[in-house]
Design a protein around this motif. Structure first.
Motif, PDB file in Angstrom:
ATOM      1  N   ARG A  81       1.002  -1.133   0.027  1.00 47.78           N
ATOM      2  CA  ARG A  81      -0.066  -0.040  -0.103  1.00 47.78           C
ATOM      3  C   ARG A  81       0.998   1.181  -0.032  1.00 47.78           C
ATOM      4  O   ARG A  81       1.738   1.313   0.893  1.00 47.78           O
ATOM      5  CB  ARG A  81      -0.918   0.174   1.278  1.00 47.78           C
ATOM      6  N   PHE A  82       0.784   2.098  -1.065  1.00 49.54           N
ATOM      7  CA  PHE A  82       1.574   3.300  -1.104  1.00 49.54           C
ATOM      8  C   PHE A  82       1.202   4.366   0.186  1.00 49.54           C
ATOM      9  O   PHE A  82      -0.024   4.424   0.712  1.00 49.54           O
ATOM     10  CB  PHE A  82       1.137   4.062  -2.521  1.00 49.54           C
ATOM     11  N   GLY A  83       2.317   4.729   0.558  1.00 51.31           N
ATOM     12  CA  GLY A  83       2.142   5.946   1.523  1.00 51.31           C
ATOM     13  C   GLY A  83       1.859   7.261   0.791  1.00 51.31           C
ATOM     14  O   GLY A  83       1.645   7.088  -0.488  1.00 51.31           O
ATOM     15  N   ALA A  84       2.135   8.468   1.164  1.00 50.91           N
ATOM     16  CA  ALA A  84       2.052   9.586   0.405  1.00 50.91           C
ATOM     17  C   ALA A  84       3.172   9.630  -0.811  1.00 50.91           C
ATOM     18  O   ALA A  84       4.308   9.469  -0.340  1.00 50.91           O
ATOM     19  CB  ALA A  84       2.379  10.838   1.527  1.00 50.91           C
ATOM     20  N   PHE A  85       2.473   9.654  -1.667  1.00 47.48           N
ATOM     21  CA  PHE A  85       3.494   9.476  -3.076  1.00 47.48           C
ATOM     22  C   PHE A  85       2.627  10.038  -4.312  1.00 47.48           C
ATOM     23  O   PHE A  85       1.698   9.504  -4.483  1.00 47.48           O
ATOM     24  CB  PHE A  85       3.866   8.102  -3.181  1.00 47.48           C
ATOM     25  N   ALA A  86       3.317  11.087  -4.897  1.00 43.90           N
ATOM     26  CA  ALA A  86       2.787  11.971  -6.013  1.00 43.90           C
ATOM     27  C   ALA A  86       3.554  11.197  -7.088  1.00 43.90           C
ATOM     28  O   ALA A  86       4.977  11.573  -7.127  1.00 43.90           O
ATOM     29  CB  ALA A  86       3.015  13.216  -5.938  1.00 43.90           C
ATOM     30  N   LEU A  87       3.005  10.611  -8.016  1.00 45.48           N
ATOM     31  CA  LEU A  87       3.458  10.236  -9.362  1.00 45.48           C
ATOM     32  C   LEU A  87       3.411  11.248 -10.537  1.00 45.48           C
ATOM     33  O   LEU A  87       2.372  11.374 -11.032  1.00 45.48           O
ATOM     34  CB  LEU A  87       3.198   8.879  -9.847  1.00 45.48           C
TER      35      LEU A  87
END
Length: 149
Positions: A81-87
């Motif tokens: 599960r991704f944490g705070a991450f902007a792609l």
């Protein structure tokens, strides 16, 4: 006036094509583009071996996508599960199985065991909002990696 039926038929064909395309015809916003499922050398669960097993995801849109709480999973149910991450638009992120320090282009699952089966598996990415599958990539028994795009 002679070509009016032809023009009407052409317009009807265009209308059918523009509205009749199946939903899967559009490229997913986040795509699984590569899975390296069989890290080089013996599987001894070393940090370098675990981190040589990875999945590459790409943002195929022109906008940044917030991946927080999105889920990458395998066929048997292991979930990252991704944490705070902007792609960012057009950029990729590599999800490595082992441990390390997350950055702008690589994140770490933090597992002490391998996730992706060498003899066949499926990687899938799911949205946080409704857990809908966005993209998936499967492979069989041969090779060390697969190109999914």
């Amino acid at each position: 006036m002679r070509f009016l039926p032809l023009a009407a038929a052409s317009l009807a064909a265009v209308a059918t094509l523009s509205t009749g395309l199946p939903a899967y015809a559009a490229a997913p916003a986040v795509q699984i583009i590569k899975v390296y499922y069989d890290s080089p050398g013996p599987d001894r669960r070393s940090s370098s071996s675990l981190n040589a097993e990875y999945v590459v995801l790409k943002n195929a849109t022109r906008s940044t996508i917030q991946l927080e709480k999105w889920i990458l999973r395998d066929k048997t149910g292991y979930k990252y599960r991704f944490g705070a991450f902007a792609l960012r638009a057009g950029k990729s992120v590599t999800v490595r199985t082992g441990s390390g320090s997350d950055g702008t282009s690589t994140v770490y699952w933090g597992r002490g065991q391998y996730v992706w089966n060498n003899d066949g598996d499926t990687a899938s990415i799911h949205r946080a909002s409704d857990l809908k599958k966005v993209d998936a990539c499967s492979w069989g028994r041969s090779g060390d990696w697969t190109n999914c795009s």
